[in-house]
Scaffold this motif. Sequence first.
Motif, mmCIF file in Angstrom:
data_model
loop_
_atom_site.group_PDB
_atom_site.id
_atom_site.type_symbol
_atom_site.label_atom_id
_atom_site.label_comp_id
_atom_site.label_asym_id
_atom_site.label_seq_id
_atom_site.Cartn_x
_atom_site.Cartn_y
_atom_site.Cartn_z
ATOM 1 N N GLU A 180 0.835 -1.214 0.000
ATOM 2 C CA GLU A 180 0.000 0.000 0.000
ATOM 3 C C GLU A 180 0.863 1.256 0.000
ATOM 4 O OE1 GLU A 180 -4.030 0.008 2.124
ATOM 5 O OE2 GLU A 180 -2.777 -1.317 3.331
ATOM 6 N N GLU A 181 1.897 1.260 0.839
ATOM 7 C CA GLU A 181 2.767 2.434 0.949
ATOM 8 C C GLU A 181 3.474 2.750 -0.368
ATOM 9 O OE1 GLU A 181 5.269 1.266 4.198
ATOM 10 O OE2 GLU A 181 3.840 1.967 5.702
ATOM 11 N N THR A 182 3.783 1.727 -1.151
ATOM 12 C CA THR A 182 4.484 1.935 -2.423
ATOM 13 C C THR A 182 3.516 2.163 -3.585
ATOM 14 O OG1 THR A 182 4.628 -0.448 -2.791
ATOM 15 C CG2 THR A 182 6.521 0.609 -1.741
ATOM 16 N N GLY A 183 2.212 2.095 -3.317
ATOM 17 C CA GLY A 183 1.218 2.357 -4.349
ATOM 18 C C GLY A 183 0.909 1.180 -5.251
ATOM 19 N N VAL A 184 1.422 0.003 -4.891
ATOM 20 C CA VAL A 184 1.182 -1.180 -5.715
ATOM 21 C C VAL A 184 -0.253 -1.665 -5.543
ATOM 22 C CG1 VAL A 184 1.865 -3.579 -6.136
ATOM 23 C CG2 VAL A 184 3.609 -1.838 -5.679
ATOM 24 N N ILE A 185 -0.773 -1.590 -4.316
ATOM 25 C CA ILE A 185 -2.164 -1.974 -4.069
ATOM 26 C C ILE A 185 -2.904 -0.883 -3.319
ATOM 27 C CG2 ILE A 185 -1.685 -4.464 -3.999
ATOM 28 C CD1 ILE A 185 -2.097 -4.270 -0.911
ATOM 29 N N GLU A 186 -4.209 -0.939 -3.426
ATOM 30 C CA GLU A 186 -5.108 -0.124 -2.606
ATOM 31 C C GLU A 186 -6.139 -1.083 -2.045
ATOM 32 O OE1 GLU A 186 -6.874 3.241 -4.571
ATOM 33 O OE2 GLU A 186 -5.097 3.450 -5.835
ATOM 34 N N ARG A 187 -6.457 -0.928 -0.771
ATOM 35 C CA ARG A 187 -7.508 -1.742 -0.164
ATOM 36 C C ARG A 187 -8.806 -0.974 -0.257
ATOM 37 N NH1 ARG A 187 -4.948 -4.754 5.107
ATOM 38 N NH2 ARG A 187 -2.895 -3.900 4.706
ATOM 39 N N GLU A 188 -9.863 -1.680 -0.628
ATOM 40 C CA GLU A 188 -11.183 -1.059 -0.660
ATOM 41 C C GLU A 188 -11.879 -1.319 0.664
ATOM 42 O OE1 GLU A 188 -13.286 -2.326 -4.148
ATOM 43 O OE2 GLU A 188 -12.178 -0.896 -5.372
ATOM 44 N N ALA A 189 -12.739 -0.411 1.051
ATOM 45 C CA ALA A 189 -13.501 -0.576 2.290
ATOM 46 C C ALA A 189 -14.304 -1.856 2.216
ATOM 47 C CB ALA A 189 -14.420 0.617 2.496
ATOM 48 N N GLY A 190 -14.483 -2.480 3.365
ATOM 49 C CA GLY A 190 -15.204 -3.754 3.413
ATOM 50 C C GLY A 190 -14.289 -4.813 3.956
ATOM 51 N N GLY A 191 -14.642 -6.038 3.754
ATOM 52 C CA GLY A 191 -13.837 -7.124 4.291
ATOM 53 C C GLY A 191 -14.027 -7.217 5.796
ATOM 54 N N GLY A 192 -13.141 -7.899 6.459
ATOM 55 C CA GLY A 192 -13.266 -8.085 7.900
ATOM 56 C C GLY A 192 -13.803 -9.469 8.207
ATOM 57 N N ARG A 193 -14.018 -9.742 9.426
ATOM 58 C CA ARG A 193 -14.437 -11.050 9.937
ATOM 59 C C ARG A 193 -15.262 -11.893 8.972
ATOM 60 N NH1 ARG A 193 -12.584 -11.868 14.859
ATOM 61 N NH2 ARG A 193 -12.250 -10.027 16.112
ATOM 62 N N GLY A 194 -14.595 -12.851 8.359
ATOM 63 C CA GLY A 194 -15.281 -13.788 7.477
ATOM 64 C C GLY A 194 -15.580 -13.268 6.081
ATOM 65 N N LYS A 195 -15.230 -12.022 5.815
ATOM 66 C CA LYS A 195 -15.483 -11.442 4.495
ATOM 67 C C LYS A 195 -14.149 -11.115 3.833
ATOM 68 C CE LYS A 195 -19.755 -9.209 5.950
ATOM 69 N NZ LYS A 195 -20.422 -7.924 6.132
ATOM 70 N N PRO A 196 -13.980 -11.484 2.573
ATOM 71 C CA PRO A 196 -12.723 -11.166 1.896
ATOM 72 C C PRO A 196 -12.598 -9.667 1.630
ATOM 73 C CG PRO A 196 -14.270 -12.135 0.358
ATOM 74 C CD PRO A 196 -14.905 -12.214 1.709
ATOM 75 N N THR A 197 -11.372 -9.213 1.531
ATOM 76 C CA THR A 197 -11.081 -7.823 1.203
ATOM 77 C C THR A 197 -10.833 -7.720 -0.293
ATOM 78 O OG1 THR A 197 -10.060 -7.495 3.359
ATOM 79 C CG2 THR A 197 -9.439 -5.926 1.636
ATOM 80 N N THR A 198 -11.218 -6.597 -0.878
ATOM 81 C CA THR A 198 -10.912 -6.359 -2.285
ATOM 82 C C THR A 198 -9.674 -5.473 -2.356
ATOM 83 O OG1 THR A 198 -13.219 -6.552 -2.942
ATOM 84 C CG2 THR A 198 -11.758 -5.415 -4.468
ATOM 85 N N TYR A 199 -8.688 -5.945 -3.103
ATOM 86 C CA TYR A 199 -7.455 -5.203 -3.319
ATOM 87 C C TYR A 199 -7.415 -4.784 -4.779
ATOM 88 C CZ TYR A 199 -6.081 -7.428 1.035
ATOM 89 O OH TYR A 199 -6.043 -7.852 2.340
ATOM 90 N N VAL A 200 -6.999 -3.554 -5.018
ATOM 91 C CA VAL A 200 -6.801 -3.077 -6.381
ATOM 92 C C VAL A 200 -5.294 -3.091 -6.610
ATOM 93 C CG1 VAL A 200 -7.114 -1.184 -8.001
ATOM 94 C CG2 VAL A 200 -8.866 -1.658 -6.275
#
Length: 84
Positions: free
Chosen positions: A46-66
Amino acid sequence: MVLALKAGRHATGVGGTWRIECSLQAIEEVTGLSRPNVCRALKRLEETGVIEREAGGGRGKPTTYVLNLKTVSSKTPLFSGLNT
């Protein structure tokens, strides 16, 4: 990239940008890294700009990464200092 696609439940890509939906557990299993190392690697990405995390995810739910491949170069130190 291959690891991200293997760990992801759903991945779509256009040009140099990919949207990947996955859990920390899936990333741990595919990479063999511990959870703290997975979290450190994601933070570094994230710090290097390779990915961005989208809001959501958490307990039992997958996170979407760009994943933005346009920001990656052979000189980007993404995983140095991580212990497996």
